[in-house]
Design a protein around this motif. Sequence first.
Motif, mmCIF file in Angstrom:
data_model
loop_
_atom_site.group_PDB
_atom_site.id
_atom_site.type_symbol
_atom_site.label_atom_id
_atom_site.label_comp_id
_atom_site.label_asym_id
_atom_site.label_seq_id
_atom_site.Cartn_x
_atom_site.Cartn_y
_atom_site.Cartn_z
ATOM 1 N N ALA A 1 -13.352 -2.764 -6.751
ATOM 2 C CA ALA A 1 -12.848 -1.393 -6.808
ATOM 3 C C ALA A 1 -12.679 -0.778 -5.420
ATOM 4 O O ALA A 1 -11.964 0.215 -5.253
ATOM 5 N N PHE A 2 -13.332 -1.322 -4.406
ATOM 6 C CA PHE A 2 -13.118 -0.859 -3.031
ATOM 7 C C PHE A 2 -12.347 -1.906 -2.223
ATOM 8 O O PHE A 2 -12.372 -1.898 -1.000
ATOM 9 N N GLY B 1 -13.533 3.933 3.798
ATOM 10 C CA GLY B 1 -14.052 5.247 3.406
ATOM 11 C C GLY B 1 -15.155 5.155 2.362
ATOM 12 O O GLY B 1 -15.699 6.166 1.934
ATOM 13 N N ARG C 1 -11.322 3.683 10.167
ATOM 14 C CA ARG C 1 -11.968 2.378 10.383
ATOM 15 C C ARG C 1 -13.042 2.474 11.459
ATOM 16 O O ARG C 1 -14.033 1.768 11.415
ATOM 17 N N LYS D 1 -10.123 -8.169 4.612
ATOM 18 C CA LYS D 1 -10.005 -7.367 5.833
ATOM 19 C C LYS D 1 -9.504 -5.934 5.613
ATOM 20 O O LYS D 1 -9.656 -5.100 6.499
ATOM 21 N N GLN E 1 0.848 -1.206 0.000
ATOM 22 C CA GLN E 1 0.000 0.000 0.000
ATOM 23 C C GLN E 1 0.875 1.246 0.000
ATOM 24 O O GLN E 1 0.636 2.214 -0.718
ATOM 25 N N MET F 1 -17.021 2.813 -12.003
ATOM 26 C CA MET F 1 -15.861 2.251 -11.299
ATOM 27 C C MET F 1 -15.447 0.913 -11.925
ATOM 28 O O MET F 1 -14.289 0.546 -11.921
ATOM 29 N N ALA G 1 -17.529 8.025 0.782
ATOM 30 C CA ALA G 1 -17.226 8.399 -0.610
ATOM 31 C C ALA G 1 -18.482 8.257 -1.471
ATOM 32 O O ALA G 1 -18.815 9.146 -2.266
HETATM 33 C C1 HEM Z 1 -13.987 6.414 -4.554
HETATM 34 C C2 HEM Z 1 -13.174 6.520 -3.571
HETATM 35 C C3 HEM Z 1 -12.282 5.437 -3.024
HETATM 36 C C4 HEM Z 1 -11.801 4.295 -3.618
HETATM 37 C C5 HEM Z 1 -12.005 3.843 -5.043
HETATM 38 C C6 HEM Z 1 -11.040 3.592 -2.606
HETATM 39 C C7 HEM Z 1 -10.424 2.366 -2.816
HETATM 40 C C8 HEM Z 1 -9.791 1.647 -1.829
HETATM 41 C C9 HEM Z 1 -9.269 0.304 -2.007
HETATM 42 C C10 HEM Z 1 -9.296 -0.494 -3.306
HETATM 43 C C11 HEM Z 1 -8.740 -0.074 -0.833
HETATM 44 C C12 HEM Z 1 -8.127 -1.426 -0.509
HETATM 45 C C13 HEM Z 1 -6.654 -1.445 -0.744
HETATM 46 C C14 HEM Z 1 -6.063 -2.814 -0.524
HETATM 47 O O1 HEM Z 1 -6.729 -3.765 -0.146
HETATM 48 O O2 HEM Z 1 -4.853 -2.940 -0.762
HETATM 49 C C15 HEM Z 1 -8.895 1.027 0.098
HETATM 50 C C16 HEM Z 1 -8.449 1.020 1.391
HETATM 51 C C17 HEM Z 1 -8.548 2.115 2.221
HETATM 52 N N1 HEM Z 1 -9.261 3.259 1.996
HETATM 53 FE FE1 HEM Z 1 -10.235 3.739 0.314
HETATM 54 N N2 HEM Z 1 -11.059 4.312 -1.454
HETATM 55 C C18 HEM Z 1 -11.804 5.441 -1.664
HETATM 56 C C19 HEM Z 1 -12.093 6.419 -0.760
HETATM 57 C C20 HEM Z 1 -11.599 6.474 0.506
HETATM 58 C C21 HEM Z 1 -11.870 7.535 1.444
HETATM 59 C C22 HEM Z 1 -12.756 8.742 1.198
HETATM 60 C C23 HEM Z 1 -11.206 7.209 2.576
HETATM 61 C C24 HEM Z 1 -11.243 8.010 3.847
HETATM 62 C C25 HEM Z 1 -10.518 8.648 4.431
HETATM 63 C C26 HEM Z 1 -10.512 5.956 2.367
HETATM 64 C C27 HEM Z 1 -9.726 5.308 3.288
HETATM 65 C C28 HEM Z 1 -9.146 4.077 3.104
HETATM 66 C C29 HEM Z 1 -8.296 3.427 4.095
HETATM 67 C C30 HEM Z 1 -7.921 3.970 5.470
HETATM 68 C C31 HEM Z 1 -7.930 2.190 3.543
HETATM 69 C C32 HEM Z 1 -7.018 1.143 4.179
HETATM 70 C C33 HEM Z 1 -7.841 0.150 4.934
HETATM 71 C C34 HEM Z 1 -6.991 -0.914 5.572
HETATM 72 O O3 HEM Z 1 -5.824 -1.074 5.207
HETATM 73 O O4 HEM Z 1 -7.506 -1.598 6.455
HETATM 74 N N3 HEM Z 1 -10.774 5.529 1.099
HETATM 75 N N4 HEM Z 1 -9.561 2.049 -0.532
#
Ligand code: HEM
Length: 526
Positions: free
Chosen positions: A463-464, A473, A150, A468, A124, A374, A477
């Motif tokens: 896409a999200f 977010g 989280r 775990k 990451q 997405m 979002a």
């Molecule tokens: C459209 C908007 C967003 C997309 C497409 C997105 C996508 C992702 C994806 C794919 C991951 C997983 C990464 C992995 O497994 O390696 C992730 C993790 C994460 N995202 Fe988002 N994200 C978005 C918006 C946000 C927003 C607004 C926040 C808030 C502050 C956020 C906070 C996080 C955090 C903290 C993680 C890490 C979670 C962990 O490691 O347990 N994201 N996001």
Amino acid sequence: MVSGQLLLLLAAIVIGTFLARRIWGSLSHRDKQDKLEREKFWKTVENVGIPPRGGFFAQTRGLLSSLTSVQSWTHSGYGRISKAQKLPFALPTIWTWDNVAVLPPSALRILSKPESEVTAFGAQLETIQLPYMISDRDIYMNVIHFDVARKHLVNPKDVASLAAATADEVDVAFTDVWGTSPEWKTVNAWDACGRIIMRAAIRVLIGLPTCRDETYFEQSRLFSDAVIMGTAMINTMPPLLRPVYHQARCLKILVPFVEDRIRIWKQGGEKGEDGSENDFLQWLIPKCAKEGPEQMAPTKLANRLLTFNVMFVIGMVYVFGHTVLDLYSSPNKDAYLAGLEAECHRVSAQHDGLTSRAAVDQLHRLDSVIRESMRVSDIAVTALARDVVGKPLDLGAGVQVPRGTRVVFPTHAIHRDEEYYEDPLRFDAFRFSRPFEGSSEDVAAEAKDQKDSLTTITPSFLAFGYGKHACPGRFFAAQTMKQALAGIVMDYDVEIISRPEKRQVMLNMMIPAVDAQMRYRRKTKK
Ligand code: HEM
């Protein structure tokens, strides 16, 4: 002439650094056993970038070609190997200056394994290259701000509490940025859409009044744009040559503001100036106070906020910009817009605006448009990278991935797989809401059971993320992007003037359509 010499110099540096890393790697005994295991493993899996008898310097040539070939290699490996044989394949990439193992969808379960077996952290960090963006190492090594996301952003009550502030900010931002003129205006689409969604995101990050400070906004926008393009470019450079960007101008504005909020918090004040009880800074301060006095340094808090700015950009600006482009350049645009407008006006009338979570949750067609965008316009070719850190990872059928291997998933190919999506290359805006359409009274009831809402994670919609580390977010979002898209659909006519025919890929990243042009005008009320 000069550019030719420059290219030669660059090539020499790249190859020199690569050879130096190789020699250094072979001298180091620390990971020798793991390295041997990995070498054995790479011999057992097909390498999609390097032919079996590739000849002299095949690996180096493969690595350099990865700059432009990751997408085609991954797609060919997905059909022949991931799908047909349920096996991993090797993908050379200068991201790691080695191979990564691309795992089949059947291995998605590994994303729920404990950190002691597979870890997301290193990958990451390298994906968004934070060390080159943020100068304080503690910010990305000790991600206590992730804990805040989280805790609060997966809590429906907390997400709901942000809806009124984001609705207000979207509204003000449209008036400030897009204006109210009924005359057509031509603009850069990426910039025009990004400014709206960033305003809403920054409102939730730091609240009023700083979110409307023009210098802060402009600096954080430039910083964020540099991150998104920088990420693509930095990942193509050998680590030794990766530049250090930093963010001094944003910090200059943020730090005094953070100092002020810490002072108010210490005096027992909780509310932001807009009266809201919640913004990200308000949640972050008590968390940092709990972690110890060194975490309360205003510069540290400000840097944590900037890290989230980066996440907003890579996520929300990218997704929102492409949603507008996909929707308004679709050949079925008129039918889609008629359906969306009807839904927005109906829900808005029922809820007296779109300022509540309850209202936004009723926007099923809008939800589907963003999810579909997405899917077709995703950010990367492969994603969800993990490093095997414990015992070898058992994929079944005798396949063991050794420690030290980086694994990824072919998310782009999964999103285009016709086993999961009919006519997968087509942007079908109501793909996810259509099965739940009925008479208007039925829609809400049926949609309660809707499986594929924007935030639903499935093995065919990644896409999200998945498992775990799935994005905490995403609820915020989704809520905010839906409000912003509703603002466009209800109040503006939009026409896309130009966008690239084919999306460009640099290494693993699908380059965003930063040069797309559109024109818009404010609708006149009927
Ligand atoms: C459209 C908007 C967003 C997309 C497409 C997105 C996508 C992702 C994806 C794919 C991951 C997983 C990464 C992995 O497994 O390696 C992730 C993790 C994460 N995202 Fe988002 N994200 C978005 C918006 C946000 C927003 C607004 C926040 C808030 C502050 C956020 C906070 C996080 C955090 C903290 C993680 C890490 C979670 C962990 O490691 O347990 N994201 N996001």
